[in-house]
Design a protein around this motif. Structure first.
Motif, PDB file in Angstrom:
ATOM      1  N   PHE A   4       8.988  33.199-132.446  1.00 41.34           N
ATOM      2  CA  PHE A   4      10.258  32.996-131.758  1.00 41.34           C
ATOM      3  C   PHE A   4      10.301  33.775-130.453  1.00 41.34           C
ATOM      4  O   PHE A   4      10.710  33.252-129.415  1.00 41.34           O
ATOM      5  CB  PHE A   4      11.432  33.412-132.657  1.00 41.34           C
ATOM      6  CG  PHE A   4      12.741  33.447-131.936  1.00 41.34           C
ATOM      7  CD1 PHE A   4      13.405  32.269-131.627  1.00 41.34           C
ATOM      8  CD2 PHE A   4      13.307  34.651-131.555  1.00 41.34           C
ATOM      9  CE1 PHE A   4      14.605  32.287-130.948  1.00 41.34           C
ATOM     10  CE2 PHE A   4      14.518  34.684-130.883  1.00 41.34           C
ATOM     11  CZ  PHE A   4      15.170  33.493-130.581  1.00 41.34           C
ATOM     12  N   ILE A   5       9.876  35.032-130.495  1.00 36.69           N
ATOM     13  CA  ILE A   5       9.871  35.875-129.294  1.00 36.69           C
ATOM     14  C   ILE A   5       8.947  35.280-128.237  1.00 36.69           C
ATOM     15  O   ILE A   5       9.292  35.223-127.052  1.00 36.69           O
ATOM     16  CB  ILE A   5       9.445  37.324-129.641  1.00 36.69           C
ATOM     17  CG1 ILE A   5      10.397  37.944-130.639  1.00 36.69           C
ATOM     18  CG2 ILE A   5       9.318  38.169-128.393  1.00 36.69           C
ATOM     19  CD1 ILE A   5      11.773  38.260-130.115  1.00 36.69           C
ATOM     20  N   ILE A  54      18.057  28.000-126.871  1.00 38.12           N
ATOM     21  CA  ILE A  54      18.165  26.797-127.704  1.00 38.12           C
ATOM     22  C   ILE A  54      16.784  26.206-127.986  1.00 38.12           C
ATOM     23  O   ILE A  54      16.473  25.844-129.117  1.00 38.12           O
ATOM     24  CB  ILE A  54      19.089  25.774-127.035  1.00 38.12           C
ATOM     25  CG1 ILE A  54      20.514  26.335-126.991  1.00 38.12           C
ATOM     26  CG2 ILE A  54      19.059  24.444-127.758  1.00 38.12           C
ATOM     27  CD1 ILE A  54      21.453  25.580-126.108  1.00 38.12           C
ATOM     28  N   LEU A  55      15.954  26.120-126.958  1.00 34.22           N
ATOM     29  CA  LEU A  55      14.611  25.579-127.151  1.00 34.22           C
ATOM     30  C   LEU A  55      13.756  26.462-128.051  1.00 34.22           C
ATOM     31  O   LEU A  55      12.965  25.968-128.847  1.00 34.22           O
ATOM     32  CB  LEU A  55      13.935  25.370-125.800  1.00 34.22           C
ATOM     33  CG  LEU A  55      14.528  24.266-124.929  1.00 34.22           C
ATOM     34  CD1 LEU A  55      13.918  24.309-123.533  1.00 34.22           C
ATOM     35  CD2 LEU A  55      14.347  22.906-125.558  1.00 34.22           C
ATOM     36  N   ALA A  56      13.917  27.781-127.931  1.00 35.01           N
ATOM     37  CA  ALA A  56      13.139  28.688-128.786  1.00 35.01           C
ATOM     38  C   ALA A  56      13.598  28.632-130.235  1.00 35.01           C
ATOM     39  O   ALA A  56      12.786  28.767-131.149  1.00 35.01           O
ATOM     40  CB  ALA A  56      13.242  30.114-128.256  1.00 35.01           C
ATOM     41  N   LEU A  57      14.890  28.427-130.459  1.00 39.01           N
ATOM     42  CA  LEU A  57      15.395  28.341-131.830  1.00 39.01           C
ATOM     43  C   LEU A  57      14.862  27.117-132.560  1.00 39.01           C
ATOM     44  O   LEU A  57      14.552  27.172-133.748  1.00 39.01           O
ATOM     45  CB  LEU A  57      16.926  28.299-131.835  1.00 39.01           C
ATOM     46  CG  LEU A  57      17.644  29.618-131.606  1.00 39.01           C
ATOM     47  CD1 LEU A  57      19.144  29.377-131.476  1.00 39.01           C
ATOM     48  CD2 LEU A  57      17.357  30.588-132.723  1.00 39.01           C
ATOM     49  N   PHE A  58      14.773  26.001-131.861  1.00 36.50           N
ATOM     50  CA  PHE A  58      14.358  24.747-132.497  1.00 36.50           C
ATOM     51  C   PHE A  58      12.913  24.365-132.209  1.00 36.50           C
ATOM     52  O   PHE A  58      12.452  23.342-132.691  1.00 36.50           O
ATOM     53  CB  PHE A  58      15.281  23.605-132.053  1.00 36.50           C
ATOM     54  CG  PHE A  58      16.699  23.808-132.461  1.00 36.50           C
ATOM     55  CD1 PHE A  58      17.058  23.723-133.792  1.00 36.50           C
ATOM     56  CD2 PHE A  58      17.665  24.111-131.526  1.00 36.50           C
ATOM     57  CE1 PHE A  58      18.375  23.919-134.187  1.00 36.50           C
ATOM     58  CE2 PHE A  58      18.977  24.308-131.897  1.00 36.50           C
ATOM     59  CZ  PHE A  58      19.337  24.215-133.227  1.00 36.50           C
ATOM     60  N   PHE A  60       9.849  24.866-133.181  1.00 37.30           N
ATOM     61  CA  PHE A  60       8.752  25.108-134.116  1.00 37.30           C
ATOM     62  C   PHE A  60       8.624  23.909-135.044  1.00 37.30           C
ATOM     63  O   PHE A  60       9.528  23.080-135.146  1.00 37.30           O
ATOM     64  CB  PHE A  60       8.980  26.400-134.928  1.00 37.30           C
ATOM     65  CG  PHE A  60      10.191  26.355-135.796  1.00 37.30           C
ATOM     66  CD1 PHE A  60      10.095  25.936-137.109  1.00 37.30           C
ATOM     67  CD2 PHE A  60      11.428  26.715-135.299  1.00 37.30           C
ATOM     68  CE1 PHE A  60      11.213  25.888-137.919  1.00 37.30           C
ATOM     69  CE2 PHE A  60      12.555  26.673-136.098  1.00 37.30           C
ATOM     70  CZ  PHE A  60      12.457  26.255-137.407  1.00 37.30           C
ATOM     71  N   GLY A  61       7.518  23.805-135.686  1.00 34.39           N
ATOM     72  CA  GLY A  61       7.298  22.721-136.643  1.00 34.39           C
ATOM     73  C   GLY A  61       7.280  21.356-135.989  1.00 34.39           C
ATOM     74  O   GLY A  61       6.653  21.153-134.954  1.00 34.39           O
ATOM     75  N   VAL A  66       8.880  18.045-129.058  1.00 34.38           N
ATOM     76  CA  VAL A  66      10.136  17.607-128.444  1.00 34.38           C
ATOM     77  C   VAL A  66      10.718  18.708-127.564  1.00 34.38           C
ATOM     78  O   VAL A  66      11.191  18.448-126.452  1.00 34.38           O
ATOM     79  CB  VAL A  66      11.151  17.187-129.528  1.00 34.38           C
ATOM     80  CG1 VAL A  66      12.504  16.873-128.933  1.00 34.38           C
ATOM     81  CG2 VAL A  66      10.621  16.010-130.325  1.00 34.38           C
ATOM     82  N   CYS A  67      10.671  19.944-128.033  1.00 31.52           N
ATOM     83  CA  CYS A  67      11.210  21.053-127.254  1.00 31.52           C
ATOM     84  C   CYS A  67      10.366  21.352-126.019  1.00 31.52           C
ATOM     85  O   CYS A  67      10.908  21.677-124.964  1.00 31.52           O
ATOM     86  CB  CYS A  67      11.331  22.301-128.130  1.00 31.52           C
ATOM     87  SG  CYS A  67      12.688  22.179-129.299  1.00 31.52           S
ATOM     88  N   VAL A  68       9.062  21.243-126.127  1.00 27.72           N
ATOM     89  CA  VAL A  68       8.201  21.421-124.953  1.00 27.72           C
ATOM     90  C   VAL A  68       8.508  20.344-123.922  1.00 27.72           C
ATOM     91  O   VAL A  68       8.648  20.626-122.724  1.00 27.72           O
ATOM     92  CB  VAL A  68       6.704  21.403-125.345  1.00 27.72           C
ATOM     93  CG1 VAL A  68       5.817  21.318-124.122  1.00 27.72           C
ATOM     94  CG2 VAL A  68       6.369  22.638-126.170  1.00 27.72           C
ATOM     95  N   PHE A  69       8.659  19.111-124.372  1.00 30.10           N
ATOM     96  CA  PHE A  69       9.013  18.032-123.461  1.00 30.10           C
ATOM     97  C   PHE A  69      10.385  18.286-122.831  1.00 30.10           C
ATOM     98  O   PHE A  69      10.559  18.116-121.619  1.00 30.10           O
ATOM     99  CB  PHE A  69       9.019  16.680-124.183  1.00 30.10           C
ATOM    100  CG  PHE A  69       9.507  15.555-123.330  1.00 30.10           C
ATOM    101  CD1 PHE A  69       8.691  14.998-122.366  1.00 30.10           C
ATOM    102  CD2 PHE A  69      10.791  15.076-123.472  1.00 30.10           C
ATOM    103  CE1 PHE A  69       9.146  13.974-121.557  1.00 30.10           C
ATOM    104  CE2 PHE A  69      11.259  14.052-122.678  1.00 30.10           C
ATOM    105  CZ  PHE A  69      10.440  13.491-121.710  1.00 30.10           C
ATOM    106  N   ALA A  70      11.358  18.688-123.630  1.00 26.08           N
ATOM    107  CA  ALA A  70      12.707  18.941-123.105  1.00 26.08           C
ATOM    108  C   ALA A  70      12.705  20.081-122.096  1.00 26.08           C
ATOM    109  O   ALA A  70      13.389  20.010-121.071  1.00 26.08           O
ATOM    110  CB  ALA A  70      13.667  19.245-124.256  1.00 26.08           C
TER     111      ALA A  70
END
Length: 91
Positions: A4-5, A54-58, A60-61, A66-70
């Motif tokens: 997360f960090i 927000i991106l760091a919270l979600f 993973f897995g 999706v978060c990297v793209f966002a």
């Protein structure tokens, strides 16, 4: 916790550098003198400030890609927004 960090720091660096660059282009194009555009700037900066958390919270897995793209899409939108808005506003 370490993942997360690491994600938080990576997204903060990406979006932090992007926000500073976008702020520079916003001022360089004279968009900071147009009061009607101030809510657009404020909303964009809020997205860039709260985005890493927000991106760091979600991010993973199954949602990692999706978060990297966002994150990359948000950075790209922030970098091009001053040019597009300056063109539309005629500044």
């Amino acid at each position: 916790m370490a993942g997360f960090i690491l994600r938080l720091v990576a997204y903060a660096l990406l979006l932090g550098l992007t926000s500073r660059t976008a702020a520079y282009f916003w001022t360089a194009n004279g968009l900071d003198t147009i009061a009607a555009l101030q809510p657009l700037y404020d909303g964009g900066m809020k997205a860039l400030i709260f985005g890493p958390l927000i991106l760091a919270l979600f991010g993973f897995g199954a949602l990692r890609d999706v978060c990297v793209f966002a994150g990359c899409a948000l950075a790209g939108a922030a970098l091009t927004a001053p040019f597009v808005i300056a063109r539309v506003a005629g500044a």
